[in-house]
Write a protein that holds these residues in place. Structure first.
Motif, short mmCIF file in Angstrom:
data_model
loop_
_atom_site.label_atom_id
_atom_site.label_comp_id
_atom_site.label_asym_id
_atom_site.label_seq_id
_atom_site.Cartn_x
_atom_site.Cartn_y
_atom_site.Cartn_z
N CYS A 164 -3.47 -1.39 -1.19
CA CYS A 164 -3.84 -2.50 -2.08
C CYS A 164 -4.60 -3.58 -1.31
O CYS A 164 -5.57 -4.14 -1.80
N TYR A 221 -8.51 -5.13 -1.74
CA TYR A 221 -8.47 -6.51 -2.25
C TYR A 221 -9.76 -7.30 -1.99
O TYR A 221 -10.28 -7.93 -2.92
N TYR A 228 -7.51 -5.24 -13.69
CA TYR A 228 -7.39 -4.69 -12.34
C TYR A 228 -6.02 -5.03 -11.73
O TYR A 228 -5.41 -4.19 -11.08
N ARG A 270 -3.39 -2.38 -10.55
CA ARG A 270 -2.91 -2.38 -9.16
C ARG A 270 -1.38 -2.39 -9.13
O ARG A 270 -0.76 -1.76 -8.27
N TYR A 303 -5.07 4.35 -9.35
CA TYR A 303 -6.16 4.34 -8.38
C TYR A 303 -7.50 4.61 -9.06
O TYR A 303 -8.48 3.89 -8.84
N GLY A 362 -8.54 1.73 -11.30
CA GLY A 362 -8.98 0.60 -10.48
C GLY A 362 -10.41 0.79 -10.00
O GLY A 362 -11.20 -0.16 -9.98
#
Length: 156
Positions: free
Chosen positions: A55, A59, A85, A89, A107, A110
């Motif tokens: 993550c 970011y 998002y 996440r 995943y 995202g």
């Protein structure tokens, strides 16, 4: 330039950024808690730690494209995509804590959101160049399209 106009143009992006910071603190707390529960490295700790690292790796990219999309084109669709998002996440993180295969949908979703935000950035920059060098401003049309397209992000 009046400060209230500047804040008005970015407050949604600021709110989404602060929510994502709180989420990062939550993830760090989960890793710390898992570390304190088990003094040795267990598979649960490795999964939580890996999910947190993954993550955190994505970011900066998320923040960059969200802010660029919001500033170059329109903040409302960019902020909406940012909220989605953050939810995705969270789904990824929780899925990774169970079995790593449960994190795959989060995943992939995202990646789709980051791609949408990147496309918004490119369109916003292209519109700026059209306005600057050719005098053609399509920003209203593009904002309408991106506002409608951001709702399509909810389709799995």
């Amino acid at each position: 330039m009046d400060n209230s106009i500047v804040v008005e143009n970015i407050y949604l992006l600021v709110i989404v950024t602060l929510i994502s910071v709180l989420q990062n603190a939550f993830f760090a707390h989960k890793v710390e808690k898992e570390c304190k529960i088990h003094n040795t490295r267990t598979s649960a700790f490795e999964r939580v730690s890996c999910a947190n690292r993954n993550c955190m790796d994505a970011y900066p990219t998320f923040l960059a494209v969200m802010w660029c999309a919001g500033l170059c084109l329109s903040q409302a669709p960019a902020a909406f995509a940012g909220i989605i998002y953050i939810v995705v996440r969270q789904k990824y993180f929780v899925g990774y804590m169970g079995q790593t295969s449960q994190s795959t949908p989060g995943y992939l979703f995202g990646k789709r959101i980051v791609s949408f935000l990147f496309l918004m950035c490119v369109v916003g920059i292209f519109n700026y160049l059209l306005t600057r060098y050719f005098g053609s401003d399509y920003k209203e049309y593009v904002e309408t399209i991106t506002s409608a397209a951001s709702a399509l992000l909810l389709i799995p």
